[in-house]
Design a protein around this motif. Structure first.
Motif, PDB file in Angstrom:
ATOM      1  N   ALA A   1       0.818  -1.220   0.000  1.00  0.00           N
ATOM      2  CA  ALA A   1       0.000   0.000   0.000  1.00  0.00           C
ATOM      3  C   ALA A   1       0.848   1.265   0.000  1.00  0.00           C
ATOM      4  O   ALA A   1       0.539   2.208  -0.720  1.00  0.00           O
ATOM      5  N   ALA A   2       1.895   1.305   0.794  1.00  0.00           N
ATOM      6  CA  ALA A   2       2.709   2.520   0.865  1.00  0.00           C
ATOM      7  C   ALA A   2       3.296   2.857  -0.498  1.00  0.00           C
ATOM      8  O   ALA A   2       3.289   4.008  -0.909  1.00  0.00           O
ATOM      9  N   GLY A   3       3.755   1.863  -1.227  1.00  0.00           N
ATOM     10  CA  GLY A   3       4.296   2.098  -2.561  1.00  0.00           C
ATOM     11  C   GLY A   3       3.232   2.489  -3.555  1.00  0.00           C
ATOM     12  O   GLY A   3       3.401   3.398  -4.356  1.00  0.00           O
ATOM     13  N   GLU A   4       2.088   1.808  -3.501  1.00  0.00           N
ATOM     14  CA  GLU A   4       1.000   2.098  -4.437  1.00  0.00           C
ATOM     15  C   GLU A   4       0.409   3.477  -4.194  1.00  0.00           C
ATOM     16  O   GLU A   4       0.149   4.216  -5.123  1.00  0.00           O
ATOM     17  N   ALA A   5       0.184   3.818  -2.945  1.00  0.00           N
ATOM     18  CA  ALA A   5      -0.438   5.100  -2.637  1.00  0.00           C
ATOM     19  C   ALA A   5       0.479   6.262  -2.980  1.00  0.00           C
ATOM     20  O   ALA A   5       0.018   7.332  -3.349  1.00  0.00           O
ATOM     21  N   GLY A   6       1.775   6.050  -2.898  1.00  0.00           N
ATOM     22  CA  GLY A   6       2.704   7.132  -3.165  1.00  0.00           C
ATOM     23  C   GLY A   6       3.234   7.159  -4.584  1.00  0.00           C
ATOM     24  O   GLY A   6       3.897   8.107  -4.978  1.00  0.00           O
ATOM     25  N   ALA A   7       2.934   6.135  -5.354  1.00  0.00           N
ATOM     26  CA  ALA A   7       3.520   6.022  -6.684  1.00  0.00           C
ATOM     27  C   ALA A   7       3.093   7.146  -7.615  1.00  0.00           C
ATOM     28  O   ALA A   7       3.918   7.765  -8.260  1.00  0.00           O
TER      29      ALA A   7
ATOM     30  N   ARG B   1       0.194   9.345  -6.738  1.00  0.00           N
ATOM     31  CA  ARG B   1      -0.684  10.302  -6.064  1.00  0.00           C
ATOM     32  C   ARG B   1      -0.006  10.785  -4.785  1.00  0.00           C
ATOM     33  O   ARG B   1       0.906  10.156  -4.288  1.00  0.00           O
ATOM     34  N   ALA B   2      -0.508  11.875  -4.274  1.00  0.00           N
ATOM     35  CA  ALA B   2       0.017  12.368  -3.000  1.00  0.00           C
ATOM     36  C   ALA B   2      -0.253  11.332  -1.921  1.00  0.00           C
ATOM     37  O   ALA B   2      -1.322  10.750  -1.861  1.00  0.00           O
ATOM     38  N   ARG B   3       0.734  11.106  -1.078  1.00  0.00           N
ATOM     39  CA  ARG B   3       0.591  10.141   0.007  1.00  0.00           C
ATOM     40  C   ARG B   3      -0.222  10.768   1.130  1.00  0.00           C
ATOM     41  O   ARG B   3      -0.020  11.912   1.474  1.00  0.00           O
ATOM     42  N   SER B   4      -1.123  10.014   1.673  1.00  0.00           N
ATOM     43  CA  SER B   4      -1.876  10.479   2.830  1.00  0.00           C
ATOM     44  C   SER B   4      -2.279   9.274   3.649  1.00  0.00           C
ATOM     45  O   SER B   4      -2.351   8.156   3.133  1.00  0.00           O
ATOM     46  N   GLU B   5      -2.538   9.505   4.926  1.00  0.00           N
ATOM     47  CA  GLU B   5      -2.985   8.407   5.782  1.00  0.00           C
ATOM     48  C   GLU B   5      -4.282   7.811   5.266  1.00  0.00           C
ATOM     49  O   GLU B   5      -4.464   6.601   5.283  1.00  0.00           O
ATOM     50  N   ASP B   6      -5.184   8.667   4.821  1.00  0.00           N
ATOM     51  CA  ASP B   6      -6.464   8.179   4.309  1.00  0.00           C
ATOM     52  C   ASP B   6      -6.256   7.294   3.088  1.00  0.00           C
ATOM     53  O   ASP B   6      -6.860   6.235   2.962  1.00  0.00           O
ATOM     54  N   ARG B   7      -5.416   7.718   2.183  1.00  0.00           N
ATOM     55  CA  ARG B   7      -5.154   6.942   0.962  1.00  0.00           C
ATOM     56  C   ARG B   7      -4.490   5.612   1.311  1.00  0.00           C
ATOM     57  O   ARG B   7      -4.812   4.575   0.731  1.00  0.00           O
ATOM     58  N   LEU B   8      -3.563   5.638   2.255  1.00  0.00           N
ATOM     59  CA  LEU B   8      -2.913   4.401   2.694  1.00  0.00           C
ATOM     60  C   LEU B   8      -3.935   3.442   3.298  1.00  0.00           C
ATOM     61  O   LEU B   8      -3.897   2.236   3.028  1.00  0.00           O
TER      62      LEU B   8
ATOM     63  N   ARG C   1      -7.200   3.269   2.734  1.00  0.00           N
ATOM     64  CA  ARG C   1      -8.077   2.739   1.672  1.00  0.00           C
ATOM     65  C   ARG C   1      -7.364   1.686   0.840  1.00  0.00           C
ATOM     66  O   ARG C   1      -7.924   0.640   0.519  1.00  0.00           O
ATOM     67  N   THR C   2      -6.124   1.966   0.476  1.00  0.00           N
ATOM     68  CA  THR C   2      -5.368   1.035  -0.350  1.00  0.00           C
ATOM     69  C   THR C   2      -5.057  -0.245   0.421  1.00  0.00           C
ATOM     70  O   THR C   2      -5.206  -1.347  -0.107  1.00  0.00           O
ATOM     71  N   ALA C   3      -4.633  -0.117   1.683  1.00  0.00           N
ATOM     72  CA  ALA C   3      -4.331  -1.305   2.487  1.00  0.00           C
ATOM     73  C   ALA C   3      -5.569  -2.176   2.658  1.00  0.00           C
ATOM     74  O   ALA C   3      -5.492  -3.397   2.568  1.00  0.00           O
ATOM     75  N   TYR C   4      -6.718  -1.566   2.895  1.00  0.00           N
ATOM     76  CA  TYR C   4      -7.953  -2.340   3.035  1.00  0.00           C
ATOM     77  C   TYR C   4      -8.287  -3.068   1.738  1.00  0.00           C
ATOM     78  O   TYR C   4      -8.633  -4.249   1.748  1.00  0.00           O
ATOM     79  N   ALA C   5      -8.196  -2.383   0.613  1.00  0.00           N
ATOM     80  CA  ALA C   5      -8.510  -3.009  -0.670  1.00  0.00           C
ATOM     81  C   ALA C   5      -7.559  -4.174  -0.940  1.00  0.00           C
ATOM     82  O   ALA C   5      -7.983  -5.230  -1.425  1.00  0.00           O
ATOM     83  N   ILE C   6      -6.281  -4.010  -0.609  1.00  0.00           N
ATOM     84  CA  ILE C   6      -5.311  -5.091  -0.791  1.00  0.00           C
ATOM     85  C   ILE C   6      -5.629  -6.239   0.149  1.00  0.00           C
ATOM     86  O   ILE C   6      -5.566  -7.412  -0.236  1.00  0.00           O
TER      87      ILE C   6
ATOM     88  N   GLY D   1      -6.306  -8.933  -2.276  1.00  0.00           N
ATOM     89  CA  GLY D   1      -4.960  -9.371  -2.615  1.00  0.00           C
ATOM     90  C   GLY D   1      -4.143  -8.227  -3.184  1.00  0.00           C
ATOM     91  O   GLY D   1      -4.690  -7.225  -3.639  1.00  0.00           O
ATOM     92  N   PRO D   2      -2.816  -8.366  -3.153  1.00  0.00           N
ATOM     93  CA  PRO D   2      -1.936  -7.271  -3.548  1.00  0.00           C
ATOM     94  C   PRO D   2      -2.170  -6.738  -4.965  1.00  0.00           C
ATOM     95  O   PRO D   2      -2.209  -5.530  -5.162  1.00  0.00           O
ATOM     96  N   LYS D   3      -2.314  -7.579  -5.952  1.00  0.00           N
ATOM     97  CA  LYS D   3      -2.457  -7.079  -7.319  1.00  0.00           C
ATOM     98  C   LYS D   3      -3.820  -6.437  -7.552  1.00  0.00           C
ATOM     99  O   LYS D   3      -3.919  -5.296  -7.964  1.00  0.00           O
TER     100      LYS D   3
END
Length: 91
Positions: A19-25, A27-34, A36-41, A45-47
């Motif tokens: 998630a940290a890599g995907e959210a920051g790749a 788009r701007a990194r934010s706790e909220d984005r992290l 959301r991304t971590a939950y979706a993963i 699953g990761p992909k």
């Protein structure tokens, strides 16, 4: 207790490894984005999970799941824990 601890360990792994890599790749990194991304993963699953957040091609049924998480996440973030207490399996 075991399931909660195991889930947290898995979520932490997905958060740090994916998630940290995907959210920051792109788009701007934010706790909220992290979050959301971590939950979706965690859910898909990761992909697949990393491709879901903010993707207009994500199927409606999956967006609904992600939107429900997002709503509950915001309640907790805003100190409204009581609004999600039923999700914790208690009263």
């Amino acid at each position: 207790d075991y399931n909660a601890r195991a889930g947290v360990e898995i979520l932490l792994r997905y958060l740090t490894e994916y998630a940290a890599g995907e959210a920051g790749a792109s788009r701007a990194r934010s706790e909220d984005r992290l979050a959301r991304t971590a939950y979706a993963i965690y859910h898909a699953g990761p992909k697949r999970g990393s491709e879901r957040v903010g993707n207009p091609r994500t199927p409606a049924r999956l967006r609904k799941i992600d939107d429900q998480f997002w709503q509950r996440y915001q309640y907790v973030r805003n100190g409204e824990d009581g609004r999600v207490r039923s999700c914790w399996g208690g009263s």
